[in-house]
Design a protein around this motif. Structure first.
Motif, PDB file in Angstrom:
ATOM      1  N   ARG A 153      18.841 -71.099   0.495  1.00  0.00           N
ATOM      2  CA  ARG A 153      17.762 -70.445  -0.668  1.00  0.00           C
ATOM      3  C   ARG A 153      16.652 -69.585  -0.330  1.00  0.00           C
ATOM      4  N   ILE A 154      16.798 -69.155   1.070  1.00  0.00           N
ATOM      5  CA  ILE A 154      15.342 -68.059   1.887  1.00  0.00           C
ATOM      6  C   ILE A 154      16.085 -66.975   1.598  1.00  0.00           C
ATOM      7  N   PRO A 155      15.445 -65.990   0.655  1.00  0.00           N
ATOM      8  CA  PRO A 155      15.867 -65.087   0.320  1.00  0.00           C
ATOM      9  C   PRO A 155      16.280 -63.405   1.204  1.00  0.00           C
ATOM     10  N   GLU A 156      14.952 -63.881   2.694  1.00  0.00           N
ATOM     11  CA  GLU A 156      15.454 -62.706   3.580  1.00  0.00           C
ATOM     12  C   GLU A 156      16.632 -62.854   3.932  1.00  0.00           C
ATOM     13  N   LEU A 157      16.727 -63.988   4.434  1.00  0.00           N
ATOM     14  CA  LEU A 157      18.512 -64.874   5.087  1.00  0.00           C
ATOM     15  C   LEU A 157      19.232 -64.518   3.990  1.00  0.00           C
ATOM     16  N   HIS A 158      19.491 -64.797   2.693  1.00  0.00           N
ATOM     17  CA  HIS A 158      20.353 -64.276   1.919  1.00  0.00           C
ATOM     18  C   HIS A 158      20.628 -63.387   2.126  1.00  0.00           C
ATOM     19  N   THR A 159      20.053 -61.997   2.186  1.00  0.00           N
ATOM     20  CA  THR A 159      20.241 -60.717   1.719  1.00  0.00           C
ATOM     21  C   THR A 159      20.361 -60.330   3.458  1.00  0.00           C
ATOM     22  N   ALA A 160      19.783 -60.244   4.730  1.00  0.00           N
ATOM     23  CA  ALA A 160      20.329 -60.326   6.134  1.00  0.00           C
ATOM     24  C   ALA A 160      21.516 -60.401   5.765  1.00  0.00           C
ATOM     25  N   ALA A 161      21.933 -61.774   5.968  1.00  0.00           N
ATOM     26  CA  ALA A 161      23.800 -61.679   6.249  1.00  0.00           C
ATOM     27  C   ALA A 161      24.749 -61.307   5.637  1.00  0.00           C
ATOM     28  N   GLY A 162      23.765 -60.890   3.918  1.00  0.00           N
ATOM     29  CA  GLY A 162      24.973 -60.265   2.928  1.00  0.00           C
ATOM     30  C   GLY A 162      25.099 -59.120   4.187  1.00  0.00           C
ATOM     31  N   LYS A 163      24.306 -58.547   4.254  1.00  0.00           N
ATOM     32  CA  LYS A 163      23.803 -56.788   4.996  1.00  0.00           C
ATOM     33  C   LYS A 163      25.144 -57.078   5.794  1.00  0.00           C
ATOM     34  N   LEU A 164      25.242 -58.263   6.961  1.00  0.00           N
ATOM     35  CA  LEU A 164      25.989 -58.350   8.057  1.00  0.00           C
ATOM     36  C   LEU A 164      27.511 -58.392   7.533  1.00  0.00           C
ATOM     37  N   PHE A 165      27.267 -59.345   7.058  1.00  0.00           N
ATOM     38  CA  PHE A 165      28.920 -59.051   5.919  1.00  0.00           C
ATOM     39  C   PHE A 165      29.630 -58.320   5.655  1.00  0.00           C
ATOM     40  N   ALA A 166      28.572 -57.859   5.407  1.00  0.00           N
ATOM     41  CA  ALA A 166      29.070 -55.591   5.041  1.00  0.00           C
ATOM     42  C   ALA A 166      30.117 -55.296   6.042  1.00  0.00           C
ATOM     43  N   GLU A 167      28.621 -55.161   6.718  1.00  0.00           N
ATOM     44  CA  GLU A 167      29.057 -54.611   7.896  1.00  0.00           C
ATOM     45  C   GLU A 167      30.158 -54.496   9.277  1.00  0.00           C
TER      46      GLU A 167
ATOM     47  N   GLY B 179      32.622 -56.267   7.840  1.00  0.00           N
ATOM     48  CA  GLY B 179      34.078 -56.725   7.292  1.00  0.00           C
ATOM     49  C   GLY B 179      34.634 -57.689   6.698  1.00  0.00           C
ATOM     50  N   TYR B 180      33.329 -59.037   6.599  1.00  0.00           N
ATOM     51  CA  TYR B 180      33.744 -60.501   5.794  1.00  0.00           C
ATOM     52  C   TYR B 180      33.463 -60.222   4.132  1.00  0.00           C
ATOM     53  N   THR B 181      34.146 -59.699   3.733  1.00  0.00           N
ATOM     54  CA  THR B 181      34.568 -59.007   2.143  1.00  0.00           C
ATOM     55  C   THR B 181      34.693 -60.128   2.115  1.00  0.00           C
ATOM     56  N   GLY B 182      35.638 -61.104   2.253  1.00  0.00           N
ATOM     57  CA  GLY B 182      35.726 -62.744   1.655  1.00  0.00           C
ATOM     58  C   GLY B 182      34.778 -63.997   1.423  1.00  0.00           C
ATOM     59  N   VAL B 183      33.504 -63.066   2.056  1.00  0.00           N
ATOM     60  CA  VAL B 183      32.430 -64.399   2.011  1.00  0.00           C
ATOM     61  C   VAL B 183      31.916 -63.957   0.391  1.00  0.00           C
ATOM     62  N   GLN B 184      32.008 -65.091   0.380  1.00  0.00           N
ATOM     63  CA  GLN B 184      30.953 -64.853  -1.219  1.00  0.00           C
ATOM     64  C   GLN B 184      29.848 -66.238  -0.911  1.00  0.00           C
ATOM     65  N   PHE B 185      28.686 -65.004  -2.152  1.00  0.00           N
ATOM     66  CA  PHE B 185      27.680 -65.865  -1.586  1.00  0.00           C
ATOM     67  C   PHE B 185      26.534 -65.153  -1.897  1.00  0.00           C
ATOM     68  N   LYS B 186      25.640 -67.014  -2.653  1.00  0.00           N
ATOM     69  CA  LYS B 186      24.675 -66.849  -3.507  1.00  0.00           C
ATOM     70  C   LYS B 186      22.791 -67.072  -2.890  1.00  0.00           C
ATOM     71  N   LEU B 187      21.789 -66.639  -3.339  1.00  0.00           N
ATOM     72  CA  LEU B 187      20.745 -67.603  -3.916  1.00  0.00           C
ATOM     73  C   LEU B 187      20.360 -68.203  -4.489  1.00  0.00           C
ATOM     74  N   ASP B 188      20.805 -70.042  -4.388  1.00  0.00           N
ATOM     75  CA  ASP B 188      20.458 -70.713  -4.661  1.00  0.00           C
ATOM     76  C   ASP B 188      19.502 -72.363  -3.917  1.00  0.00           C
ATOM     77  N   ASP B 189      20.006 -73.501  -4.633  1.00  0.00           N
ATOM     78  CA  ASP B 189      19.166 -74.423  -3.752  1.00  0.00           C
ATOM     79  C   ASP B 189      21.104 -75.112  -3.602  1.00  0.00           C
ATOM     80  N   GLY B 190      21.100 -75.099  -2.338  1.00  0.00           N
ATOM     81  CA  GLY B 190      22.755 -75.506  -1.741  1.00  0.00           C
ATOM     82  C   GLY B 190      23.030 -76.872  -2.183  1.00  0.00           C
ATOM     83  N   THR B 191      21.526 -78.062  -2.755  1.00  0.00           N
ATOM     84  CA  THR B 191      22.153 -79.426  -2.439  1.00  0.00           C
ATOM     85  C   THR B 191      22.244 -80.042  -4.276  1.00  0.00           C
ATOM     86  N   LEU B 192      22.753 -78.488  -5.054  1.00  0.00           N
ATOM     87  CA  LEU B 192      23.809 -78.951  -5.840  1.00  0.00           C
ATOM     88  C   LEU B 192      24.551 -78.896  -6.236  1.00  0.00           C
TER      89      LEU B 192
END
Length: 203
Positions: A98-112, A114-127
């Motif tokens: 739900r936190i944009p900054e963490l979402h963006t940082a994690a995405g960059k780290l996944f790419a760096e 090689g965890y390209t198999g992780v699908q991720f999104k910014l949203d209310d996780g309780t949904l």
């Protein structure tokens, strides 16, 4: 870390142990804290959030009773460490933050890394992530006052949901919920203290 903090505390699933040997935990903490990355403590990652202590990561990962190829929904991407462990376990990982900054940082780290198999999104996780449901396994890495109904609804049958839940903030029970032939059972695993699960079905 694996020998001293996991195996000695009875984490035995070889898939979990191998994954946690493989994922470079120090990459998922702030640079100033990297010397403490493999200590058995939670560490701050900014924005009031933490990376869970290695033992809790191992405990929750083992509690999923997951097999390679299964789909798993993670609520609370955070630094991305738990998602990376699940990916190394051979799971198809969907992660919501739900936190944009963490979402963006994690995405960059996944790419760096090689965890390209992780699908991720910014949203209310309780949904949850209804478009990708049902999920064989669901893990929630923040504590709320109740079990979010959307997550139970999105859990496959049979399926397992692991999450901390408690009526007081930072004081929860880690529970494992099993769905089997429409029946729901709950098992308490440990007393834990997680950051708040924020959202429509959280705090």
């Amino acid at each position: 870390m694996v020998r001293d903090q996991l195996e000695r505390r009875h984490i035995t699933d070889p898939n979990v142990l191998n994954a946690m040997r493989t994922v470079p935990r120090h990459k998922f903490v702030q640079e100033a804290l990297r010397l403490s990355a493999y200590d058995d403590n939670a560490l701050p990652i900014g924005y009031g959030q933490t990376i869970s202590q290695p033992y809790i990561v191992g405990l929750m990962s083992e509690a999923l009773e997951a097999e390679p190829g299964m789909s798993v929904l993670e609520i609370g991407t955070g630094s991305g460490y738990q998602a990376a462990v699940l990916c190394e376990m051979g799971l198809q990982v969907y992660s919501v933050e739900r936190i944009p900054e963490l979402h963006t940082a994690a995405g960059k780290l996944f790419a760096e890394l090689g965890y390209t198999g992780v699908q991720f999104k910014l949203d209310d996780g309780t949904l949850g992530w209804p478009e990708k449901a049902p999920f064989d396994r669901i893990m929630v890495t923040a504590g709320g006052p109740e079990i979010p109904k959307p997550l139970v609804d999105q859990l496959a049958d049979p399926g397992i949901l692991v999450l901390p839940v408690g009526r007081m903030k930072r004081m929860q029970q880690l529970v494992r919920i099993r769905k089997n032939n429409g029946d729901i059972t709950l098992e308490k695993l440990a007393s834990v203290a997680f950051v708040d699960l924020v959202g429509a079905h959280g705090w």
